[in-house]
Write a protein that holds these residues in place. Structure first.
Motif, PDB file in Angstrom:
ATOM      1  N   ALA A  44     -14.378  20.955  50.629  1.00  0.00           N
ATOM      2  CA  ALA A  44     -14.296  20.796  52.250  1.00  0.00           C
ATOM      3  C   ALA A  44     -15.968  21.330  52.197  1.00  0.00           C
ATOM      4  N   ALA A  45     -16.563  19.828  53.487  1.00  0.00           N
ATOM      5  CA  ALA A  45     -17.956  20.320  53.479  1.00  0.00           C
ATOM      6  C   ALA A  45     -17.602  21.763  54.694  1.00  0.00           C
ATOM      7  N   CYS A  46     -17.865  22.999  54.078  1.00  0.00           N
ATOM      8  CA  CYS A  46     -17.854  24.025  55.302  1.00  0.00           C
ATOM      9  C   CYS A  46     -19.066  25.463  54.307  1.00  0.00           C
ATOM     10  N   ASP A  47     -19.776  25.931  55.563  1.00  0.00           N
ATOM     11  CA  ASP A  47     -20.842  27.124  55.480  1.00  0.00           C
ATOM     12  C   ASP A  47     -19.904  27.833  55.400  1.00  0.00           C
ATOM     13  N   ALA A  48     -18.993  28.812  54.708  1.00  0.00           N
ATOM     14  CA  ALA A  48     -18.242  29.909  54.668  1.00  0.00           C
ATOM     15  C   ALA A  48     -19.092  30.716  56.435  1.00  0.00           C
ATOM     16  N   ALA A  49     -20.359  31.514  55.878  1.00  0.00           N
ATOM     17  CA  ALA A  49     -20.828  32.132  56.924  1.00  0.00           C
ATOM     18  C   ALA A  49     -21.056  31.832  58.389  1.00  0.00           C
ATOM     19  N   ASP A  50     -20.225  30.231  58.741  1.00  0.00           N
ATOM     20  CA  ASP A  50     -19.802  29.947  59.836  1.00  0.00           C
ATOM     21  C   ASP A  50     -18.533  30.013  60.138  1.00  0.00           C
TER      22      ASP A  50
ATOM     23  N   THR B   6     -15.843  29.785  47.924  1.00  0.00           N
ATOM     24  CA  THR B   6     -16.481  29.428  48.215  1.00  0.00           C
ATOM     25  C   THR B   6     -17.722  29.062  47.127  1.00  0.00           C
ATOM     26  N   GLY B   7     -18.649  28.289  47.696  1.00  0.00           N
ATOM     27  CA  GLY B   7     -19.716  27.884  46.425  1.00  0.00           C
ATOM     28  C   GLY B   7     -19.061  27.194  45.265  1.00  0.00           C
ATOM     29  N   GLY B   8     -18.031  27.261  46.067  1.00  0.00           N
ATOM     30  CA  GLY B   8     -16.633  25.877  44.813  1.00  0.00           C
ATOM     31  C   GLY B   8     -17.559  24.854  44.174  1.00  0.00           C
ATOM     32  N   THR B   9     -18.615  24.362  44.180  1.00  0.00           N
ATOM     33  CA  THR B   9     -19.000  22.971  43.630  1.00  0.00           C
ATOM     34  C   THR B   9     -19.823  23.288  43.339  1.00  0.00           C
ATOM     35  N   GLY B  10     -20.706  24.596  43.006  1.00  0.00           N
ATOM     36  CA  GLY B  10     -21.549  25.164  42.319  1.00  0.00           C
ATOM     37  C   GLY B  10     -21.267  25.457  41.233  1.00  0.00           C
TER      38      GLY B  10
ATOM     39  N   ALA C  45     -25.520  33.798  53.354  1.00  0.00           N
ATOM     40  CA  ALA C  45     -25.214  34.109  52.879  1.00  0.00           C
ATOM     41  C   ALA C  45     -23.825  34.388  51.827  1.00  0.00           C
ATOM     42  N   LYS C  46     -24.295  35.865  51.410  1.00  0.00           N
ATOM     43  CA  LYS C  46     -22.950  36.541  51.191  1.00  0.00           C
ATOM     44  C   LYS C  46     -22.352  37.438  52.443  1.00  0.00           C
ATOM     45  N   VAL C  47     -22.767  38.033  53.134  1.00  0.00           N
ATOM     46  CA  VAL C  47     -22.038  39.531  54.215  1.00  0.00           C
ATOM     47  C   VAL C  47     -21.746  38.166  54.663  1.00  0.00           C
ATOM     48  N   ASP C  48     -22.246  37.356  56.032  1.00  0.00           N
ATOM     49  CA  ASP C  48     -21.366  37.217  57.222  1.00  0.00           C
ATOM     50  C   ASP C  48     -20.640  36.154  56.740  1.00  0.00           C
ATOM     51  N   ALA C  49     -20.942  35.654  55.749  1.00  0.00           N
ATOM     52  CA  ALA C  49     -19.563  34.766  55.117  1.00  0.00           C
ATOM     53  C   ALA C  49     -18.185  35.635  54.932  1.00  0.00           C
ATOM     54  N   ALA C  50     -18.800  36.505  53.609  1.00  0.00           N
ATOM     55  CA  ALA C  50     -17.646  37.965  53.125  1.00  0.00           C
ATOM     56  C   ALA C  50     -16.714  38.318  54.179  1.00  0.00           C
TER      57      ALA C  50
END
Length: 640
Positions: free
Chosen positions: A516-522, A463-467, A568-573
């Motif tokens: 992929a364009a994806c917010d892992a928190a979703d 996650t945050g892979g392109t940053g 960004a941290k909690v929901d995604a994890a």
């Protein structure tokens, strides 16, 4: 070359390795040696920013010799994890460990060292780790070194090369100043290198003298088109090294980029007769600066710390009364909605703490926040929402010293009996277990040299892979861990700045990449990505590196400034945890922050989010899940 299966200890007669012993575990061998400036004076001619280092080519020499002992003379991969500093006085003990062969005949290999001055009780430091395979029964390098100089190549002036190298911190003495001539042609660099007269008689003792091989790489400096164009670049990762002839005193060399956009080079080496001497399919170099080297000496051995919970100094008396103006806030989470509990408890405590520190009438008084099972004091974390609260309050303590106290207990209702004694300690953070009060102290972690590694044979999702951090992690996974498939998630996906360049670099290093364009928190969007991965991209590893910052003092934080940071941290994890629960993962890596452990002014929201990750890691481990906190260098932990 001795039969390692028939003797316990044998002699090698190698300049860097003196003895070999077969391992009792079966099939492996351990080679040992010692180096010092007194016995290996030529090492003094290899310094970087004033620090004498064992050259990267010497690591290759060591593992090739070790591989020959078990019939695995090809270096499939070797990653240099930490420089080996050669002390000005005294010596360094070396060990090269080769494991038993796997089903495909490959063997893991590691290089360790320990300074004599540290004593026998000191930990061994691992400097390099890789994989050995059987030498390919080929004899000819894929280049005709008999035609020399190469047709159409342009001669390059190398007379000032070592002056330029010194300006960049690469201080080569006479033994390492072997570059004689160089040419360029269409992205290729050719060179002639040789050992000085006084060192030539020693060449026959090595497979390939490290100083001669190192000089072969100096030709990278004559062309900015290749990886060695400028700066203090040192060998970092070797792939596909094969030694075809031993004892060379001079070489002809061809260097070329490995694919467009790659920072790797291939190396082909021959002798003056045109015979192949050695080849490297891919070599990656990395920059090193003086500060890094100055930190290496002690940091590799004793610069790593962790929080340890120790018994409070002196007995803590039970009973008594809490000061009338000391308020106690109990935080207990029991609901099934973990993420909802995190938001609820964090925002609830935020409001109470903000009001307390803003009330001038309460100046000098203390607010006690009591949790249950929110701290891993050796017994694991049970309340992840409570853990997030600890992160929030730790940072608030940095802004309001002496005003806030954190207590984690296994008996919330009965904690009042020990609170007077706890508060008398003057500690800001304590845990109470079965009536015993413990306080946090920094404990030194002795590096054993054993680093768990491995992300499985499948794809690894980042996650945050392109940053910026995601890019560093992705390169590390491919180069250090040999990951061949990556799934990089970010909000903009392939449209993110730098994403195309990152993909090209990773593919140039041999990896297949899905962006992929994806917010892992979703959760719904993440589930869609996971279900739509191409064939062959079944996940075997997860790295959660995404995060959002919105720094501000506690009194300035609002719900609107806290929730996005938590999300960004909690929901995604938690989404990653739930959606990969049925997968056979080898690693589940969570990037946390030291601010959550140490506290940091202006980062209460960020600390809360990160300590949730710490709590999730502890909780997953207790459930028998594979997990790693903070560092991407670890792999699977044993499953209970």
């Amino acid at each position: 070359m001795g039969d390692v299966g028939s003797v316990g200890l044998g002699s090698l007669g190698h300049p860097l390795l003196g003895a070999v012993v077969s391992l009792a575990s079966g099939g492996g061998v351990l080679l040992s040696g010692r180096l010092s400036l007194a016995t290996h004076e030529w090492l003094a001619d290899h310094a970087v920013h004033g620090v004498m280092l064992l050259p990267g080519t010497a690591f290759v020499e060591l593992v090739v010799r070790a591989g020959d002992q078990v019939g695995c003379g090809r270096v499939e991969e070797l990653v240099i994890e930490a420089p080996l500093i050669v002390p000005e006085k005294g010596g360094v003990h070396l060990q090269v460990e080769v494991g038993e062969a796997d089903a495909s005949g490959f063997r893991e290999v590691s290089v360790y060292s320990r300074e004599e001055a540290d004593g026998d009780g000191a930990a061994w430091v691992r400097h390099a780790h890789g994989v050995l395979g059987s030498a390919v029964p080929s004899s000819e390098t894929q280049y005709d070194f008999g035609v020399w100089p190469p047709v159409g190549a342009e001669l390059v002036d190398v007379s000032g090369e070592y002056v330029r190298a010194a300006e960049n911190g690469l201080e080569y003495g006479p033994v390492f100043q072997g570059l004689r001539r160089a040419w360029r042609r269409d992205g290729e660099v050719f060179a002639e290198v040789g050992l000085p007269e006084g060192e030539r008689e020693r060449a026959g003792q090595f497979g390939l003298h490290p100083a001669l091989f190192d000089a072969a790489l100096h030709a990278l400096g004559v062309s900015g088109a290749l990886a060695g164009g400028s700066g203090s670049l040192l060998p970092f990762s070797w792939r596909g090294f094969a030694l075809e002839a031993v004892g060379a005193t001079s070489l002809r060399v061809r260097l070329a980029s490995v694919g467009a956009g790659s920072d790797a080079v291939s190396v082909l080496v021959g002798d003056e007769s045109g015979r192949g001497v050695a080849s490297v399919e891919s070599l990656v170099l990395r920059p090193v600066d003086a500060d890094q080297l100055n930190a290496v000496g002690g940091a590799a051995r004793d610069g790593l710390f962790r929080v340890e919970w120790v018994d409070a100094p002196g007995a803590v008396a039970a009973g008594g009364e809490v000061a009338s103006r000391t308020e106690v806030v109990r935080v207990v989470s029991e609901g099934p909605d973990v993420v909802g509990e995190v938001y609820g408890r964090v925002l609830e405590v935020l409001e109470r703490v903000r009001a307390w520190v803003a009330d001038e009438d309460l100046a000098g008084e203390r607010l006690v926040v009591v949790t249950r099972g929110a701290v891993d004091a050796g017994d694991g974390v049970e309340d992840m929402a409570g853990a997030a609260v600890w992160g929030l309050v730790r940072s608030a303590q940095s802004e309001n010293p002496g005003r806030l106290v954190l207590v984690d207990t296994d008996d919330v209702e009965g904690v009042g009996g020990v609170l007077p004694g706890v508060l008398a300690l003057g500690e800001e953070q304590v845990v109470v277990r079965s009536g015993v009060v413990r306080v946090p102290r920094l404990g030194r972690v002795r590096v054993s040299g054993e680093v768990s590694g491995g992300f499985g044979s499948g794809a690894v999702l980042v996650t945050g892979g392109t940053g910026v951090l995601g890019g560093v992690v992705s390169r590390h996974l491919v180069v250090r861990h040999g990951v061949s498939r990556l799934v990089l998630l970010s909000r903009r996906g392939a449209e993110a700045e730098g994403a195309a360049e990152l993909r090209a670099e990773l593919e140039g290093a041999g990896a297949e990449v899905v962006i992929a364009a994806c917010d892992a928190a979703d959760g719904e969007a993440l589930a869609g990505v996971l279900s739509g991965l191409p064939e062959g991209f079944a996940l075997s590893g997860v790295v959660h590196a995404a995060g959002v910052l919105d720094d501000g003092l506690l009194t300035s934080l609002t719900r609107e400034r806290v929730e996005p940071v938590l999300r960004a941290k909690v929901d995604a994890a938690w989404n990653l945890h739930e959606l990969t629960a049925g997968m056979d993962l080898s690693a589940f890596v969570l990037f946390s922050s030291a601010t959550g452990v140490l506290g940091g002014a202006g980062q209460s929201n960020y600390a809360a989010a990160n300590v949730f990750l710490d709590g999730l890691a502890s909780w997953r481990r207790a459930q028998g899940c594979r997990v790693c906190r903070w560092r991407g260098v670890c792999g699977p932990r044993p499953v209970a």
